[in-house]
Scaffold this motif. Structure first.
Motif, PDB file in Angstrom:
ATOM      1  N   ALA A  34      14.429  -8.312   5.774  1.00  0.00           N
ATOM      2  CA  ALA A  34      15.552  -7.213   6.219  1.00  0.00           C
ATOM      3  C   ALA A  34      14.852  -6.174   7.576  1.00  0.00           C
ATOM      4  N   VAL A  35      13.162  -6.677   7.489  1.00  0.00           N
ATOM      5  CA  VAL A  35      12.633  -5.666   8.424  1.00  0.00           C
ATOM      6  C   VAL A  35      12.831  -6.577   9.442  1.00  0.00           C
ATOM      7  N   ALA A  36      13.158  -7.909   9.615  1.00  0.00           N
ATOM      8  CA  ALA A  36      13.465  -8.809  10.676  1.00  0.00           C
ATOM      9  C   ALA A  36      14.640  -8.375  11.035  1.00  0.00           C
ATOM     10  N   PHE A  37      15.407  -8.283  10.191  1.00  0.00           N
ATOM     11  CA  PHE A  37      17.357  -8.216  10.725  1.00  0.00           C
ATOM     12  C   PHE A  37      17.555  -6.701  11.453  1.00  0.00           C
ATOM     13  N   THR A  38      16.339  -5.348  10.972  1.00  0.00           N
ATOM     14  CA  THR A  38      16.930  -4.512  11.697  1.00  0.00           C
ATOM     15  C   THR A  38      15.857  -4.680  13.351  1.00  0.00           C
ATOM     16  N   LEU A  39      14.904  -4.957  13.224  1.00  0.00           N
ATOM     17  CA  LEU A  39      14.447  -4.856  14.944  1.00  0.00           C
ATOM     18  C   LEU A  39      14.523  -5.826  15.197  1.00  0.00           C
ATOM     19  N   VAL A  40      15.861  -6.883  15.036  1.00  0.00           N
ATOM     20  CA  VAL A  40      16.659  -7.439  16.167  1.00  0.00           C
ATOM     21  C   VAL A  40      17.908  -6.188  16.296  1.00  0.00           C
ATOM     22  N   VAL A  41      18.467  -5.886  15.409  1.00  0.00           N
ATOM     23  CA  VAL A  41      19.269  -4.940  15.603  1.00  0.00           C
ATOM     24  C   VAL A  41      19.293  -3.204  16.717  1.00  0.00           C
ATOM     25  N   LEU A  42      17.689  -2.898  16.087  1.00  0.00           N
ATOM     26  CA  LEU A  42      17.327  -1.428  16.590  1.00  0.00           C
ATOM     27  C   LEU A  42      16.379  -1.717  17.502  1.00  0.00           C
ATOM     28  N   SER A  43      16.307  -2.432  18.285  1.00  0.00           N
ATOM     29  CA  SER A  43      15.298  -3.094  19.515  1.00  0.00           C
ATOM     30  C   SER A  43      15.716  -2.236  20.538  1.00  0.00           C
ATOM     31  N   TYR A 105       7.927 -13.005  16.580  1.00  0.00           N
ATOM     32  CA  TYR A 105       9.050 -14.700  16.259  1.00  0.00           C
ATOM     33  C   TYR A 105       9.960 -13.382  16.687  1.00  0.00           C
ATOM     34  N   VAL A 106      10.204 -12.196  15.876  1.00  0.00           N
ATOM     35  CA  VAL A 106      11.310 -11.856  16.680  1.00  0.00           C
ATOM     36  C   VAL A 106      11.736 -11.278  17.849  1.00  0.00           C
ATOM     37  N   TYR A 107      10.331 -10.932  18.427  1.00  0.00           N
ATOM     38  CA  TYR A 107      10.882  -9.869  19.882  1.00  0.00           C
ATOM     39  C   TYR A 107      10.868 -11.254  20.892  1.00  0.00           C
ATOM     40  N   PRO A 108      10.393 -12.688  20.953  1.00  0.00           N
ATOM     41  CA  PRO A 108      10.570 -13.430  22.787  1.00  0.00           C
ATOM     42  C   PRO A 108      11.824 -14.214  21.844  1.00  0.00           C
ATOM     43  N   LEU A 109      12.050 -14.373  20.685  1.00  0.00           N
ATOM     44  CA  LEU A 109      13.778 -14.501  19.850  1.00  0.00           C
ATOM     45  C   LEU A 109      14.608 -14.159  20.668  1.00  0.00           C
ATOM     46  N   LYS A 110      14.553 -12.323  20.686  1.00  0.00           N
ATOM     47  CA  LYS A 110      15.260 -11.391  21.500  1.00  0.00           C
ATOM     48  C   LYS A 110      15.588 -11.337  22.590  1.00  0.00           C
ATOM     49  N   LEU A 112      14.312 -13.809  24.335  1.00  0.00           N
ATOM     50  CA  LEU A 112      15.390 -15.029  25.146  1.00  0.00           C
ATOM     51  C   LEU A 112      16.463 -15.342  24.357  1.00  0.00           C
ATOM     52  N   ALA A 113      16.941 -14.607  24.204  1.00  0.00           N
ATOM     53  CA  ALA A 113      18.307 -15.008  23.664  1.00  0.00           C
ATOM     54  C   ALA A 113      19.429 -13.713  24.551  1.00  0.00           C
ATOM     55  N   ARG A 114      18.605 -12.954  24.887  1.00  0.00           N
ATOM     56  CA  ARG A 114      19.672 -11.958  25.713  1.00  0.00           C
ATOM     57  C   ARG A 114      19.374 -12.368  27.309  1.00  0.00           C
ATOM     58  N   PHE A 115      17.920 -13.564  27.434  1.00  0.00           N
ATOM     59  CA  PHE A 115      18.176 -13.718  28.601  1.00  0.00           C
ATOM     60  C   PHE A 115      19.211 -14.509  29.210  1.00  0.00           C
ATOM     61  N   LEU A 116      19.490 -15.677  28.409  1.00  0.00           N
ATOM     62  CA  LEU A 116      20.185 -16.746  28.566  1.00  0.00           C
ATOM     63  C   LEU A 116      21.481 -16.068  28.264  1.00  0.00           C
ATOM     64  N   VAL A 117      21.999 -14.864  27.617  1.00  0.00           N
ATOM     65  CA  VAL A 117      23.341 -14.663  27.418  1.00  0.00           C
ATOM     66  C   VAL A 117      23.651 -13.945  29.152  1.00  0.00           C
ATOM     67  N   GLU A 118      22.671 -13.501  29.124  1.00  0.00           N
ATOM     68  CA  GLU A 118      23.023 -12.811  30.742  1.00  0.00           C
ATOM     69  C   GLU A 118      23.016 -13.627  32.360  1.00  0.00           C
ATOM     70  N   LEU A 119      21.883 -14.571  31.730  1.00  0.00           N
ATOM     71  CA  LEU A 119      22.037 -15.700  33.009  1.00  0.00           C
ATOM     72  C   LEU A 119      23.577 -16.652  32.637  1.00  0.00           C
ATOM     73  N   TYR A 120      24.466 -17.084  31.908  1.00  0.00           N
ATOM     74  CA  TYR A 120      25.305 -17.983  31.452  1.00  0.00           C
ATOM     75  C   TYR A 120      26.268 -17.035  31.682  1.00  0.00           C
ATOM     76  N   GLY A 121      26.690 -16.087  31.295  1.00  0.00           N
ATOM     77  CA  GLY A 121      27.716 -14.994  31.330  1.00  0.00           C
ATOM     78  C   GLY A 121      27.419 -14.235  32.864  1.00  0.00           C
ATOM     79  N   GLY A 122      26.616 -14.364  33.746  1.00  0.00           N
ATOM     80  CA  GLY A 122      26.495 -14.285  35.008  1.00  0.00           C
ATOM     81  C   GLY A 122      26.876 -15.384  36.068  1.00  0.00           C
ATOM     82  N   LEU A 123      25.942 -16.303  35.086  1.00  0.00           N
ATOM     83  CA  LEU A 123      26.935 -18.001  36.109  1.00  0.00           C
ATOM     84  C   LEU A 123      28.627 -18.016  36.320  1.00  0.00           C
ATOM     85  N   ILE A 124      28.968 -17.882  34.311  1.00  0.00           N
ATOM     86  CA  ILE A 124      30.333 -18.198  33.830  1.00  0.00           C
ATOM     87  C   ILE A 124      31.431 -17.159  35.257  1.00  0.00           C
TER      88      ILE A 124
END
Length: 249
Positions: A34-43, A105-110, A112-124
């Protein structure tokens, strides 16, 4: 009306589940998830301007990706404890290592996800400026190597820890009174997690030693290694089903 929960609908009906009564280990573990979920959503901080609100909305897709991956780990954890109900010292120790790794693991995961979404979103969608404004000054070759290494190392350790738990359960098969099918299913879960850890481990090695140069190409190769998951896991599932049919009909 029958109690559907007690029938374990959706789980393996040939397995006798020994951990139906929730233990304090599971209660504590669920709190950490639950804490991990919170760190993802409220980062990120609470938006105070419209621009900050827009950025928080754009954060929905990376957060969703992270939550899905955490749920995959949580489900693996849930199945293990409902199967075996182990509460000994080694189980507690390995489980603690798993939870500790998850929180790190939560922070590098978040990120990287944001990095890839913005990278491919910018390209598309043809908006590379947004990506460059957010990451362009930071994501040089050294930082991309560090990001992929941190992500891959975290994923490797999480799935290796799950494999360690299943190995421990397999060694306790006589005490747990596992029958032949249950022992087989335990070995399958063990090797499934080994395979799940092998792919991020290969990505981590590629990122860290950068055989394709310390830049975007090596980052891309380290990322595309994760595309091995579908063929590897589908092939593994096919072989398991074939072997199970031969042994147990």
């Amino acid at each position: 009306m029958r109690n559907i929960k007690n029938q374990l609908v959706g789980l393996d009906s040939r397995f006798e589940y020994r951990g139906l009564n929730q233990t304090r280990i599971e209660t504590f573990s669920d709190a950490v998830f639950a804490v991990a979920f919170t760190l993802v959503v409220l980062s990120s901080t609470v938006p105070e301007t419209f621009d900050e609100l827009r950025k928080s909305i754009e954060d929905i897709i990376p957060s969703f990706i992270c939550i899905v991956l955490i749920v995959v780990i949580w489900y693996q954890h849930y199945v293990f404890f409902i199967r075996y109900g182990l509460q000994n010292t080694k189980t507690v120790t390995v489980n603690t290592l798993l939870l500790f790794t998850l929180l790190i693991y939560v922070y590098p995961l978040k990120f990287l996800a944001r990095f890839l979404v913005e990278l491919y979103g910018g390209l598309i969608f043809g908006k590379p400026d947004n990506f460059m404004n957010d990451f362009g000054g930071e994501m040089n070759g050294e930082n991309m190597t560090l990001l992929m290494t941190a992500y891959g190392a975290g994923a490797t350790l999480i799935f290796m820890t799950m494999a360690w738990l299943y190995r421990h359960a397999y060694k306790k098969r006589d005490e747990l009174e596992l029958d032949d099918y249950e022992s087989f299913a335990t070995k399958v879960s063990l090797w499934q997690n080994v395979l799940m850890s092998a792919i991020p481990f290969l990505s981590t090695i590629t990122a860290f030693f950068h055989p394709f140069g310390q830049g975007a190409l090596n980052f891309a190769v380290a990322g595309f290694i994760y595309m091995l998951y579908p063929p590897v896991m589908i092939t593994f599932g096919y072989r398991v089903r074939k072997k199970s049919k031969q042994l147990f009909g």
